[in-house]
Design an enzyme around this catalytic site. Structure first.
Site: not given
Ligand code: NI
Length: 135
Positions: A15, A34, A40, A42, A80-81, A125
């Site tokens: 995100h 961020c 990036h 998580h 997911d992914h 997160e």
């Molecule tokens: Ni983040």
């Protein structure tokens, strides 16, 4: 007596936190790393908790296999992914903070539950940062 049952799940997603109404400097000051335009990732850890009465016929609040499959179908397969900003409808126009992701997951799961069941979402997160939302 009400009993809470919980199922853990996880998904990996990328995100970027960004407010398009702000200039680049304000975004960077607010979101720091961020706000990286290249995104990036998580490893999100999710706990879905359902509170209700024990069904006297089964001894369950609900069938955990059913809950597992619901989370897989409505959350894992969706996120997911994925790049949350660019590859999901839910975050095209919504900043994908942990807070907003938790609320979206609540909205995705809630309609499938029986009305008398209370739903709580806990979303990690990072191992140390997590948010909760409940109806
Ligand atoms: Ni983040």
């Amino acid at each position: 007596m009400k009993v809470t049952v919980s199922r853990k799940a996880h998904f990996n997603a990328a995100h970027r936190l960004h407010n398009p109404a702000w200039d680049a400097q304000t975004n960077e000051n607010t979101f720091g790393k961020c706000n990286n335009p290249e995104y990036h990732g998580h490893n999100y850890e999710l706990i879905v908790s359902v509170k209700g009465d024990i069904d006297p016929q089964t001894g369950y609040v609900l069938d955990m296999k059913w809950l597992k499959d619901l989370i897989k179908e409505r959350v894992e397969e969706r996120f997911d992914h994925k790049n949350l900003n660019t590859q999901t409808e839910e975050f095209k126009n919504l900043n994908p903070t942990a807070e907003n992701i938790a609320v979206v997951i609540h909205q995705l799961l809630k309609p499938a539950l029986r009305p008398e069941h209370e739903l709580k979402i806990t979303l990690y997160e990072t191992p140390r940062n997590f948010v909760e939302c409940a109806d």
